[in-house]
Design an enzyme around this catalytic site. Structure first.
Site, PDB file in Angstrom:
ATOM      1  N   ASP A  16       0.875  -1.157   0.000  1.00 11.34           N
ATOM      2  CA  ASP A  16       0.000   0.000   0.000  1.00 11.34           C
ATOM      3  C   ASP A  16       0.923   1.221   0.000  1.00 11.34           C
ATOM      4  O   ASP A  16       2.121   1.106   0.296  1.00 11.34           O
ATOM      5  CB  ASP A  16      -0.898  -0.037   1.237  1.00 11.34           C
ATOM      6  N   ARG A  17       0.377   2.399  -0.306  1.00 13.77           N
ATOM      7  CA  ARG A  17       1.217   3.599  -0.361  1.00 13.77           C
ATOM      8  C   ARG A  17       1.077   4.456   0.895  1.00 13.77           C
ATOM      9  O   ARG A  17       1.940   4.429   1.769  1.00 13.77           O
ATOM     10  CB  ARG A  17       0.881   4.426  -1.608  1.00 13.77           C
ATOM     11  N   ASP A  18      -0.008   5.223   0.983  1.00 14.69           N
ATOM     12  CA  ASP A  18      -0.175   6.170   2.088  1.00 14.69           C
ATOM     13  C   ASP A  18      -0.277   5.439   3.421  1.00 14.69           C
ATOM     14  O   ASP A  18      -1.092   4.538   3.576  1.00 14.69           O
ATOM     15  CB  ASP A  18      -1.419   7.033   1.860  1.00 14.69           C
ATOM     16  N   THR A  60      -2.875   0.863  -4.568  1.00 13.52           N
ATOM     17  CA  THR A  60      -3.331   1.971  -3.746  1.00 13.52           C
ATOM     18  C   THR A  60      -4.676   2.514  -4.204  1.00 13.52           C
ATOM     19  O   THR A  60      -4.909   2.671  -5.400  1.00 13.52           O
ATOM     20  CB  THR A  60      -2.265   3.100  -3.722  1.00 13.52           C
ATOM     21  N   ASN A  61      -5.564   2.755  -3.250  1.00 15.39           N
ATOM     22  CA  ASN A  61      -6.796   3.490  -3.521  1.00 15.39           C
ATOM     23  C   ASN A  61      -6.438   4.970  -3.553  1.00 15.39           C
ATOM     24  O   ASN A  61      -5.759   5.462  -2.654  1.00 15.39           O
ATOM     25  CB  ASN A  61      -7.836   3.260  -2.412  1.00 15.39           C
ATOM     26  N   GLN A  62      -6.912   5.667  -4.565  1.00 19.47           N
ATOM     27  CA  GLN A  62      -6.634   7.098  -4.696  1.00 19.47           C
ATOM     28  C   GLN A  62      -7.908   7.812  -5.130  1.00 19.47           C
ATOM     29  O   GLN A  62      -8.000   8.359  -6.225  1.00 19.47           O
ATOM     30  CB  GLN A  62      -5.487   7.330  -5.692  1.00 19.47           C
ATOM     31  N   ARG A  63      -8.889   7.800  -4.256  1.00 16.87           N
ATOM     32  CA  ARG A  63     -10.175   8.373  -4.649  1.00 16.87           C
ATOM     33  C   ARG A  63     -10.200   9.894  -4.642  1.00 16.87           C
ATOM     34  O   ARG A  63     -11.197  10.491  -5.048  1.00 16.87           O
ATOM     35  CB  ARG A  63     -11.311   7.780  -3.840  1.00 16.87           C
ATOM     36  N   CYS A  99      -6.578   2.706  -7.874  1.00 12.96           N
ATOM     37  CA  CYS A  99      -8.005   2.788  -8.135  1.00 12.96           C
ATOM     38  C   CYS A  99      -8.490   4.171  -7.716  1.00 12.96           C
ATOM     39  O   CYS A  99      -8.305   4.564  -6.565  1.00 12.96           O
ATOM     40  CB  CYS A  99      -8.765   1.707  -7.376  1.00 12.96           C
ATOM     41  N   ARG A 109     -11.405  -1.352  -6.230  1.00  6.40           N
ATOM     42  CA  ARG A 109     -11.316  -0.556  -4.998  1.00  6.40           C
ATOM     43  C   ARG A 109     -11.162  -1.489  -3.796  1.00  6.40           C
ATOM     44  O   ARG A 109     -12.002  -2.332  -3.548  1.00  6.40           O
ATOM     45  CB  ARG A 109     -12.562   0.320  -4.833  1.00  6.40           C
ATOM     46  N   LYS A 110     -10.047  -1.322  -3.089  1.00  2.00           N
ATOM     47  CA  LYS A 110      -9.855  -2.129  -1.884  1.00  2.00           C
ATOM     48  C   LYS A 110     -11.030  -1.887  -0.935  1.00  2.00           C
ATOM     49  O   LYS A 110     -11.476  -0.752  -0.811  1.00  2.00           O
ATOM     50  CB  LYS A 110      -8.559  -1.736  -1.166  1.00  2.00           C
TER      51      LYS A 110
END
Length: 185
Positions: A16-18, A60-63, A99, A109-110
């Site tokens: 994961d990133r953040d 990574t989710n990046q909404r 995503c 999306r996780k």
């Protein structure tokens, strides 16, 4: 059960990133690379992990993009500069999946496992039984479980997470602590 002694170049590391690689902004997004701050020791940890794992993949989710708060080009710029800095210190990220969807039912999306399945499609040599996700949220752990891979929880943003937990195979304080626990090959 996840046995760290068995990890070698045949394994795939999903990150994961953040909150794992960089400091997660509380209830906000990282909009530019100027706001992207590596956790202390993470670049050295990724260098060590790159030497051990056959593939290193960011999921990574990046909404923030999906919400219109930033552009996809800005996100890609962050990833380009992050990867450049990781490579500059001897590590690597082999591929980045993200995503931007806000829809919780979007397959990518996780905690939905779409990014794992896309990676498996793009890299057919990935063995899901020899793969793990390192994440800082329960959605990362559920993502791993839903995709049939092992899970490693880092307590960077949720230090009070109850352990043991059925969705968590192993837990560490940070990505560098996880890297230090792995066998040197």
């Amino acid at each position: 059960m996840l046995d760290l002694k068995k990890i070698d170049r045949s394994w795939t590391l999903f990150l994961d990133r953040d909150g794992v690689i960089n400091i997660e902004k509380y209830q906000d997004y990282v909009y530019t690379y100027d706001e992207f701050i590596f956790y202390e020791g993470v670049q050295d940890a990724i260098k060590a992990l790159s030497a051990l794992f056959g593939l290193v993949i960011l999921t990574t989710n990046q909404r923030g993009v999906g919400r219109g708060l930033m552009t996809e080009a800005a996100l890609q710029d962050i990833h380009t500069q992050m990867t450049r800095d990781i490579v500059g210190t001897g590590g690597r990220i082999d591929h980045i999946y993200y995503c931007v969807a806000n829809d919780p039912y979007d397959p990518n999306r996780k905690p939905n496992p779409g990014m794992i399945y896309q990676a498996k499609k793009d890299f057919p040599a990935i063995d899901l039984q020899k793969s793990l996700i390192v994440g800082n949220n329960m959605s990362d752990m559920e993502f791993g479980r839903n995709g049939g891979i092992h899970t490693v929880f880092v307590k960077t943003t949720h230090p009070d997470q109850a352990i043991p937990h059925p969705a968590i195979d192993l837990a560490f304080n940070s990505l560098p602590d996880f890297a230090k626990a792995l066998p040197v090959k």
